[in-house]
Write a protein that holds these residues in place. Structure first.
Motif, mmCIF file in Angstrom:
data_model
loop_
_atom_site.group_PDB
_atom_site.id
_atom_site.type_symbol
_atom_site.label_atom_id
_atom_site.label_comp_id
_atom_site.label_asym_id
_atom_site.label_seq_id
_atom_site.Cartn_x
_atom_site.Cartn_y
_atom_site.Cartn_z
ATOM 1 N N ARG A 1 14.743 -14.885 17.844
ATOM 2 C CA ARG A 1 14.853 -13.783 18.814
ATOM 3 C C ARG A 1 16.203 -13.827 19.533
ATOM 4 O O ARG A 1 16.865 -12.790 19.704
ATOM 5 C CB ARG A 1 13.728 -13.864 19.846
ATOM 6 C CG ARG A 1 13.846 -12.803 20.951
ATOM 7 C CD ARG A 1 12.759 -12.980 22.000
ATOM 8 N NE ARG A 1 12.807 -14.292 22.618
ATOM 9 C CZ ARG A 1 13.648 -14.639 23.604
ATOM 10 N NH1 ARG A 1 14.535 -13.771 24.058
ATOM 11 N NH2 ARG A 1 13.608 -15.848 24.128
ATOM 12 N N LYS B 1 3.537 -10.010 23.229
ATOM 13 C CA LYS B 1 3.405 -8.740 22.519
ATOM 14 C C LYS B 1 3.801 -7.589 23.434
ATOM 15 O O LYS B 1 3.380 -7.530 24.594
ATOM 16 C CB LYS B 1 1.961 -8.533 22.038
ATOM 17 C CG LYS B 1 1.641 -9.186 20.710
ATOM 18 C CD LYS B 1 0.305 -8.709 20.185
ATOM 19 C CE LYS B 1 0.023 -9.272 18.790
ATOM 20 N NZ LYS B 1 -1.242 -8.741 18.235
ATOM 21 N N ASP B 2 4.598 -6.688 22.911
ATOM 22 C CA ASP B 2 5.070 -5.562 23.711
ATOM 23 C C ASP B 2 5.430 -4.418 22.756
ATOM 24 O O ASP B 2 6.560 -4.311 22.299
ATOM 25 C CB ASP B 2 6.281 -5.979 24.551
ATOM 26 C CG ASP B 2 6.676 -4.929 25.579
ATOM 27 O OD1 ASP B 2 6.342 -3.741 25.375
ATOM 28 O OD2 ASP B 2 7.337 -5.290 26.569
ATOM 29 N N LYS C 1 8.263 -2.060 23.931
ATOM 30 C CA LYS C 1 9.591 -2.626 23.693
ATOM 31 C C LYS C 1 9.958 -2.485 22.217
ATOM 32 O O LYS C 1 11.100 -2.143 21.866
ATOM 33 C CB LYS C 1 9.608 -4.092 24.104
ATOM 34 C CG LYS C 1 10.907 -4.845 23.799
ATOM 35 C CD LYS C 1 12.044 -4.402 24.670
ATOM 36 C CE LYS C 1 13.249 -5.300 24.475
ATOM 37 N NZ LYS C 1 14.416 -4.852 25.284
ATOM 38 N N TYR D 1 8.324 -8.497 18.629
ATOM 39 C CA TYR D 1 7.574 -7.975 19.779
ATOM 40 C C TYR D 1 6.233 -7.387 19.349
ATOM 41 O O TYR D 1 5.231 -7.508 20.062
ATOM 42 C CB TYR D 1 8.400 -6.924 20.516
ATOM 43 C CG TYR D 1 9.406 -7.523 21.470
ATOM 44 C CD1 TYR D 1 9.017 -7.977 22.730
ATOM 45 C CD2 TYR D 1 10.738 -7.652 21.104
ATOM 46 C CE1 TYR D 1 9.929 -8.541 23.601
ATOM 47 C CE2 TYR D 1 11.670 -8.216 21.977
ATOM 48 C CZ TYR D 1 11.265 -8.659 23.219
ATOM 49 O OH TYR D 1 12.167 -9.229 24.089
#
Length: 212
Positions: free
Chosen positions: A106, A136-137, A140, A128
């Motif tokens: 990342r 977790k998003d 995004k 993500y």
């Protein structure tokens, strides 16, 4: 996962003449000679040359393939500000799958995205979506995929279409947008988009008729 496999060209370097000669040697298949020149330039803190050394170690061109050396030289190049090296490094880190690989990947994908490497947006978005190395998003991820798609990355278009097709926490299902991005992905050569488009048009014919 797709890597950047082109050989970097010199950018305003004091060693541009030597670099260009090495580039010509590489393109003509004189890999050992090219590697030796790139290696010498990389020792002089030429970030593009360091990328090429990493690439040649990865591909085993002019030198025995060595993933550890490839990663070290990609990191040297990335720290020198060459964004494609950050991307390739992140891909290799993920592939190796060692502890905390996702967190480290990342970091380098973010560096690559900052340098406008279009493929980095997609790979960062997947982290993500899957919660690898980050919480977790989906929202995004949606933002990142939009950036990748706007930059012309077909894989980002495909994954954004998939995301809109099903929706996720923080991202509403939107079949019209799903159709739009899957169609763009198919036109850009992503064959996996075809069955999803067929399914979408079968289950929701109105989507494929312009939303009528």
């Amino acid at each position: 996962m797709k890597r950047i496999l082109f050989v970097a060209a010199a950018v305003g370097s004091l060693f541009a003449g030597s670099f260009d000669e090495a580039l010509q040697d590489y393109r003509s298949g004189a890999y050992i000679k090219a590697f030796n020149t790139f290696f010498t330039l990389a020792k002089e803190e030429n970030a593009e040359a360091a990328f090429n050394v990493g690439l040649m170690y990865e591909k085993g061109q002019g030198v025995q393939a060595d993933m550890t050396q490839a990663m070290q030289w990609y990191e040297t190049s990335a720290k020198g500000g060459y964004a494609p090296a950050a991307y390739n490094l992140a891909v290799l880190i993920e592939r190796r799958g060692k502890p905390h690989a996702s967190e480290l990947a990342r970091y380098w994908y973010e560096k690559a995205a900052e340098g406008k490497v279009k493929e980095a947006y997609n790979n960062l978005a997947l982290l993500y979506l899957e919660g690898k190395g980050v919480s977790k998003d989906a929202a995004k991820a949606e933002t990142l995929l939009k950036q990748g798609a706007a930059s012309g990355d077909a894989t980002a278009m495909f994954n954004l279409g998939k995301l809109y097709m099903t929706g996720a926490q923080g991202v509403s299902q939107d079949k019209l947008k799903a159709y739009e991005y899957l169609l763009k992905a198919r036109k850009a050569g992503i064959r996996q988009a075809e069955p999803l488009l067929e399914k979408l048009c079968k289950n929701s014919p109105w989507v494929c008729n312009g939303g009528i």
